[in-house]
Design a protein around this motif. Sequence first.
Motif, PDB file in Angstrom:
ATOM      1  N   LYS A  50       0.815  -1.230   0.000  1.00  0.00           N
ATOM      2  CA  LYS A  50       0.000   0.000   0.000  1.00  0.00           C
ATOM      3  C   LYS A  50       0.841   1.270   0.000  1.00  0.00           C
ATOM      4  N   ARG A  51       2.061   1.150  -0.512  1.00  0.00           N
ATOM      5  CA  ARG A  51       2.926   2.321  -0.646  1.00  0.00           C
ATOM      6  C   ARG A  51       3.997   2.019  -1.681  1.00  0.00           C
ATOM      7  N   ILE A  52       4.581   3.088  -2.202  1.00  0.00           N
ATOM      8  CA  ILE A  52       5.691   2.949  -3.142  1.00  0.00           C
ATOM      9  C   ILE A  52       6.855   3.767  -2.597  1.00  0.00           C
ATOM     10  N   SER A  53       7.972   3.113  -2.449  1.00  0.00           N
ATOM     11  CA  SER A  53       9.181   3.790  -1.990  1.00  0.00           C
ATOM     12  C   SER A  53       9.619   4.790  -3.057  1.00  0.00           C
ATOM     13  N   PRO A  54       9.997   6.010  -2.643  1.00  0.00           N
ATOM     14  CA  PRO A  54      10.483   6.979  -3.632  1.00  0.00           C
ATOM     15  C   PRO A  54      11.694   6.473  -4.418  1.00  0.00           C
ATOM     16  N   ILE A  55      12.560   5.714  -3.772  1.00  0.00           N
ATOM     17  CA  ILE A  55      13.734   5.183  -4.465  1.00  0.00           C
ATOM     18  C   ILE A  55      13.309   4.144  -5.495  1.00  0.00           C
ATOM     19  N   ALA A  56      12.346   3.278  -5.141  1.00  0.00           N
ATOM     20  CA  ALA A  56      11.846   2.292  -6.100  1.00  0.00           C
ATOM     21  C   ALA A  56      11.169   2.976  -7.279  1.00  0.00           C
ATOM     22  N   LEU A  57      10.420   4.027  -7.005  1.00  0.00           N
ATOM     23  CA  LEU A  57       9.752   4.768  -8.079  1.00  0.00           C
ATOM     24  C   LEU A  57      10.780   5.438  -8.991  1.00  0.00           C
ATOM     25  N   PHE A  58      11.786   6.060  -8.410  1.00  0.00           N
ATOM     26  CA  PHE A  58      12.852   6.685  -9.195  1.00  0.00           C
ATOM     27  C   PHE A  58      13.562   5.635 -10.048  1.00  0.00           C
ATOM     28  N   SER A  59      13.920   4.516  -9.434  1.00  0.00           N
ATOM     29  CA  SER A  59      14.628   3.453 -10.157  1.00  0.00           C
ATOM     30  C   SER A  59      13.787   2.913 -11.308  1.00  0.00           C
ATOM     31  N   ALA A  60      12.501   2.701 -11.064  1.00  0.00           N
ATOM     32  CA  ALA A  60      11.617   2.206 -12.125  1.00  0.00           C
ATOM     33  C   ALA A  60      11.519   3.217 -13.264  1.00  0.00           C
ATOM     34  N   ALA A  61      11.409   4.488 -12.936  1.00  0.00           N
ATOM     35  CA  ALA A  61      11.326   5.520 -13.975  1.00  0.00           C
ATOM     36  C   ALA A  61      12.600   5.538 -14.818  1.00  0.00           C
ATOM     37  N   VAL A  62      13.747   5.418 -14.167  1.00  0.00           N
ATOM     38  CA  VAL A  62      15.021   5.417 -14.891  1.00  0.00           C
ATOM     39  C   VAL A  62      15.118   4.171 -15.779  1.00  0.00           C
ATOM     40  N   VAL A  63      14.706   3.022 -15.260  1.00  0.00           N
ATOM     41  CA  VAL A  63      14.714   1.785 -16.063  1.00  0.00           C
ATOM     42  C   VAL A  63      13.819   1.950 -17.283  1.00  0.00           C
ATOM     43  N   LEU A  64      12.636   2.509 -17.093  1.00  0.00           N
ATOM     44  CA  LEU A  64      11.710   2.649 -18.217  1.00  0.00           C
ATOM     45  C   LEU A  64      12.219   3.652 -19.258  1.00  0.00           C
ATOM     46  N   VAL A  65      12.825   4.741 -18.820  1.00  0.00           N
ATOM     47  CA  VAL A  65      13.349   5.734 -19.767  1.00  0.00           C
ATOM     48  C   VAL A  65      14.551   5.178 -20.528  1.00  0.00           C
ATOM     49  N   PHE A  66      15.559   4.703 -19.793  1.00  0.00           N
ATOM     50  CA  PHE A  66      16.764   4.204 -20.457  1.00  0.00           C
ATOM     51  C   PHE A  66      16.484   2.903 -21.216  1.00  0.00           C
ATOM     52  N   GLY A  67      15.624   2.060 -20.654  1.00  0.00           N
ATOM     53  CA  GLY A  67      15.227   0.838 -21.359  1.00  0.00           C
ATOM     54  C   GLY A  67      14.443   1.163 -22.621  1.00  0.00           C
TER      55      GLY A  67
END
Length: 183
Positions: A50-67
């Motif tokens: 029921k929450r998203i860690s800011p670091i996990a969100l940042f990491s996912a965004a970077v993976v999606l952009v660079f990927g």
Amino acid sequence: MNPQLRRLLLDLGPLVVFFATVRLFGLITATGVFMVLVAAALVAGYVLEKRISPIALFSAAVVLVFGGLTLYLQNGVFVKIKPTFTYGVFCAVLLGGLAFNRLFIKYALSFEFEMPDSTWRTLTWRFGIFFGCLALFNEFAWRNLSDANWALSKIAALIVTFLFAMAQTPILLKHMPQEKSGE
């Protein structure tokens, strides 16, 4: 399932599959698989916790952009420089925060530890420099190693990160809150 084990699986599961997929099918295919798994892990983490860690969100965004750049341009360099970017941002935020007397690592860990600002500052320096070194290591690795060996270097970076974090345990244990007797 134990919450710490669940978090570990959500964080490391996509990476393990990425490493195996690079070996079996190549970097471009592995990048697509990794993107899907990272997005799925983010959603699963939210559903379960029921929450998203800011670091996990940042990491996912970077993976999606660079990927996304890797897949669109069919060029593995983008996924290879993603760790450099991520580590560089962590380094810049931590060390840059010190310039403005901000202890950003404190916000990430203060729920577990109560420490004086001087100790938070020490940890900030250590982690900031460590992330800078990881960024430099990744730059060397992606420029000089094959795709499969670069992927192995990421495993080495994970192990070194774990060992570095464990080396910080004495300073953290020194400031662990004591359980109150009679509760």
